[in-house]
Scaffold this motif. Structure first.
Motif, PDB file in Angstrom:
ATOM      1  N   ILE A   1       0.843  -1.201   0.000  1.00  0.00           N
ATOM      2  CA  ILE A   1       0.000   0.000   0.000  1.00  0.00           C
ATOM      3  C   ILE A   1       0.878   1.251   0.000  1.00  0.00           C
ATOM      4  N   ASN A   2       1.923   1.250   0.846  1.00  0.00           N
ATOM      5  CA  ASN A   2       2.842   2.396   0.894  1.00  0.00           C
ATOM      6  C   ASN A   2       3.553   2.595  -0.446  1.00  0.00           C
ATOM      7  N   GLU A   3       3.984   1.520  -1.048  1.00  0.00           N
ATOM      8  CA  GLU A   3       4.652   1.599  -2.354  1.00  0.00           C
ATOM      9  C   GLU A   3       3.695   2.170  -3.401  1.00  0.00           C
ATOM     10  N   TYR A   4       2.458   1.709  -3.381  1.00  0.00           N
ATOM     11  CA  TYR A   4       1.432   2.207  -4.307  1.00  0.00           C
ATOM     12  C   TYR A   4       1.206   3.703  -4.086  1.00  0.00           C
ATOM     13  N   GLN A   5       1.152   4.111  -2.832  1.00  0.00           N
ATOM     14  CA  GLN A   5       0.979   5.533  -2.498  1.00  0.00           C
ATOM     15  C   GLN A   5       2.106   6.369  -3.106  1.00  0.00           C
ATOM     16  N   GLU A   6       3.329   5.905  -2.947  1.00  0.00           N
ATOM     17  CA  GLU A   6       4.485   6.648  -3.465  1.00  0.00           C
ATOM     18  C   GLU A   6       4.458   6.720  -4.994  1.00  0.00           C
ATOM     19  N   GLN A   7       4.159   5.588  -5.636  1.00  0.00           N
ATOM     20  CA  GLN A   7       4.157   5.549  -7.095  1.00  0.00           C
ATOM     21  C   GLN A   7       3.085   6.464  -7.684  1.00  0.00           C
ATOM     22  N   HIS A   8       1.940   6.562  -7.016  1.00  0.00           N
ATOM     23  CA  HIS A   8       0.821   7.321  -7.562  1.00  0.00           C
ATOM     24  C   HIS A   8       0.604   8.665  -6.852  1.00  0.00           C
ATOM     25  N   HIS A   9       1.545   9.023  -6.008  1.00  0.00           N
ATOM     26  CA  HIS A   9       1.501  10.304  -5.300  1.00  0.00           C
ATOM     27  C   HIS A   9       0.171  10.495  -4.569  1.00  0.00           C
ATOM     28  N   ILE A  10      -0.151   9.491  -3.755  1.00  0.00           N
ATOM     29  CA  ILE A  10      -1.388   9.504  -2.975  1.00  0.00           C
ATOM     30  C   ILE A  10      -1.032   9.809  -1.523  1.00  0.00           C
ATOM     31  N   ARG A  11      -1.822  10.658  -0.888  1.00  0.00           N
ATOM     32  CA  ARG A  11      -1.512  11.137   0.464  1.00  0.00           C
ATOM     33  C   ARG A  11      -1.896  10.143   1.556  1.00  0.00           C
ATOM     34  N   TYR A  12      -3.068   9.484   1.409  1.00  0.00           N
ATOM     35  CA  TYR A  12      -3.574   8.641   2.496  1.00  0.00           C
ATOM     36  C   TYR A  12      -3.632   7.162   2.068  1.00  0.00           C
ATOM     37  N   PRO A  13      -3.317   6.257   3.008  1.00  0.00           N
ATOM     38  CA  PRO A  13      -3.383   4.819   2.706  1.00  0.00           C
ATOM     39  C   PRO A  13      -4.788   4.361   2.317  1.00  0.00           C
TER      40      PRO A  13
END
Length: 135
Positions: A17-29
Protein backbone atom coordinates in the motif's frame (compact mmCIF):
# COMPACT_ATOMS: atom_id res chain seq x y z
CA UNK A 1 -19.68 7.65 1.22
CA UNK A 2 -16.59 6.97 3.25
CA UNK A 3 -16.63 4.94 6.44
CA UNK A 4 -13.83 4.43 8.93
CA UNK A 5 -12.77 0.83 9.60
CA UNK A 6 -9.99 -0.59 11.75
CA UNK A 7 -8.25 -3.50 10.08
CA UNK A 8 -5.20 -5.60 10.80
CA UNK A 9 -2.91 -6.17 7.82
CA UNK A 10 0.26 -8.14 7.15
CA UNK A 11 3.44 -6.09 6.94
CA UNK A 12 3.83 -7.07 3.27
CA UNK A 13 0.36 -5.69 2.53
CA UNK A 14 1.15 -2.42 4.31
CA UNK A 15 4.42 -2.19 2.35
CA UNK A 16 2.52 -2.70 -0.91
CA UNK A 17 0.00 0.00 0.00
CA UNK A 18 2.84 2.40 0.89
CA UNK A 19 4.65 1.60 -2.35
CA UNK A 20 1.43 2.21 -4.31
CA UNK A 21 0.98 5.53 -2.50
CA UNK A 22 4.49 6.65 -3.47
CA UNK A 23 4.16 5.55 -7.10
CA UNK A 24 0.82 7.32 -7.56
CA UNK A 25 1.50 10.30 -5.30
CA UNK A 26 -1.39 9.50 -2.98
CA UNK A 27 -1.51 11.14 0.46
CA UNK A 28 -3.57 8.64 2.50
CA UNK A 29 -3.38 4.82 2.71
CA UNK A 30 -7.19 4.55 2.57
CA UNK A 31 -7.27 6.40 -0.73
CA UNK A 32 -4.52 4.14 -2.10
CA UNK A 33 -6.49 1.09 -0.99
CA UNK A 34 -9.66 2.47 -2.63
CA UNK A 35 -7.82 2.94 -5.92
CA UNK A 36 -6.23 -0.50 -5.72
CA UNK A 37 -9.65 -2.08 -5.20
CA UNK A 38 -11.13 -0.02 -8.06
CA UNK A 39 -8.31 -1.16 -10.38
CA UNK A 40 -8.88 -4.76 -9.30
CA UNK A 41 -12.62 -4.49 -10.01
CA UNK A 42 -11.91 -2.97 -13.43
CA UNK A 43 -9.49 -5.82 -14.21
CA UNK A 44 -12.11 -8.37 -13.14
CA UNK A 45 -14.65 -6.71 -15.41
CA UNK A 46 -12.18 -6.80 -18.33
CA UNK A 47 -11.37 -10.45 -17.63
CA UNK A 48 -15.06 -11.37 -17.58
CA UNK A 49 -15.77 -9.51 -20.81
CA UNK A 50 -12.72 -11.12 -22.45
CA UNK A 51 -13.95 -14.53 -21.31
CA UNK A 52 -17.33 -13.80 -22.85
CA UNK A 53 -15.79 -12.69 -26.15
CA UNK A 54 -13.51 -15.72 -26.18
CA UNK A 55 -16.45 -18.07 -25.60
CA UNK A 56 -18.38 -16.40 -28.43
CA UNK A 57 -15.37 -16.77 -30.73
CA UNK A 58 -14.90 -20.41 -29.74
CA UNK A 59 -18.55 -21.15 -30.45
CA UNK A 60 -18.36 -19.41 -33.83
CA UNK A 61 -15.16 -21.23 -34.80
CA UNK A 62 -16.71 -24.52 -33.77
CA UNK A 63 -19.76 -23.84 -35.96
CA UNK A 64 -17.61 -22.87 -38.95
CA UNK A 65 -15.08 -25.66 -38.66
CA UNK A 66 -17.51 -28.43 -37.73
CA UNK A 67 -19.06 -28.19 -41.21
CA UNK A 68 -15.62 -28.24 -42.83
CA UNK A 69 -14.56 -31.18 -40.69
CA UNK A 70 -17.74 -33.03 -41.66
CA UNK A 71 -16.89 -32.52 -45.34
CA UNK A 72 -13.33 -33.72 -44.80
CA UNK A 73 -14.53 -36.78 -42.91
CA UNK A 74 -16.98 -37.66 -45.69
CA UNK A 75 -14.31 -37.17 -48.36
CA UNK A 76 -11.85 -39.34 -46.42
CA UNK A 77 -14.46 -42.07 -46.00
CA UNK A 78 -15.28 -42.00 -49.70
CA UNK A 79 -11.61 -42.10 -50.65
CA UNK A 80 -10.97 -44.98 -48.28
CA UNK A 81 -13.92 -46.93 -49.70
CA UNK A 82 -12.79 -46.30 -53.30
CA UNK A 83 -9.23 -47.34 -52.46
CA UNK A 84 -10.41 -50.59 -50.87
CA UNK A 85 -12.56 -51.36 -53.92
CA UNK A 86 -9.60 -50.74 -56.23
CA UNK A 87 -7.35 -52.98 -54.13
CA UNK A 88 -9.91 -55.79 -54.29
CA UNK A 89 -10.26 -55.37 -58.07
CA UNK A 90 -6.49 -55.33 -58.57
CA UNK A 91 -6.08 -58.42 -56.42
CA UNK A 92 -8.79 -60.19 -58.41
CA UNK A 93 -7.13 -59.15 -61.68
CA UNK A 94 -3.74 -60.40 -60.49
CA UNK A 95 -5.26 -63.73 -59.43
CA UNK A 96 -7.15 -64.07 -62.76
CA UNK A 97 -3.99 -63.41 -64.77
CA UNK A 98 -1.83 -65.66 -62.55
CA UNK A 99 0.59 -62.79 -62.00
CA UNK A 100 3.60 -63.76 -59.89
CA UNK A 101 5.37 -60.40 -59.90
CA UNK A 102 4.60 -56.75 -60.44
CA UNK A 103 6.40 -54.08 -62.43
CA UNK A 104 6.12 -50.90 -60.36
CA UNK A 105 5.65 -47.44 -61.81
CA UNK A 106 9.16 -46.57 -60.62
CA UNK A 107 10.52 -49.06 -63.15
CA UNK A 108 8.01 -48.42 -65.94
CA UNK A 109 4.87 -46.32 -66.22
CA UNK A 110 2.47 -47.43 -68.95
CA UNK A 111 0.58 -44.98 -71.11
CA UNK A 112 -2.65 -46.19 -69.49
CA UNK A 113 -1.27 -45.25 -66.05
CA UNK A 114 -0.21 -41.81 -67.31
CA UNK A 115 -3.69 -41.25 -68.77
CA UNK A 116 -5.37 -42.35 -65.54
CA UNK A 117 -3.13 -40.06 -63.45
CA UNK A 118 -3.89 -37.07 -65.71
CA UNK A 119 -7.64 -37.80 -65.58
CA UNK A 120 -7.57 -37.93 -61.77
CA UNK A 121 -5.52 -34.72 -61.51
CA UNK A 122 -7.93 -32.96 -63.88
CA UNK A 123 -10.94 -34.19 -61.87
CA UNK A 124 -9.38 -32.95 -58.62
CA UNK A 125 -8.58 -29.58 -60.19
CA UNK A 126 -12.15 -29.28 -61.48
CA UNK A 127 -13.59 -30.09 -58.03
CA UNK A 128 -11.29 -27.50 -56.44
CA UNK A 129 -12.45 -24.86 -58.94
CA UNK A 130 -16.09 -25.71 -58.20
CA UNK A 131 -15.48 -25.27 -54.44
CA UNK A 132 -13.74 -21.94 -54.97
CA UNK A 133 -16.55 -20.73 -57.26
CA UNK A 134 -19.18 -21.79 -54.70
CA UNK A 135 -17.57 -19.59 -52.05
Amino acid sequence: MRKRQNVTLHEETIDLINEYQEQHHIRYPGEALDRMVAEWEEQQSRDNSMEYVMSLMATHFQEVFSEEMKRLRLAANSTNKNTQVLLELMNGFAMDQNLESCVTTELFESQAMKDAREAVEERISHQRQKRISAK
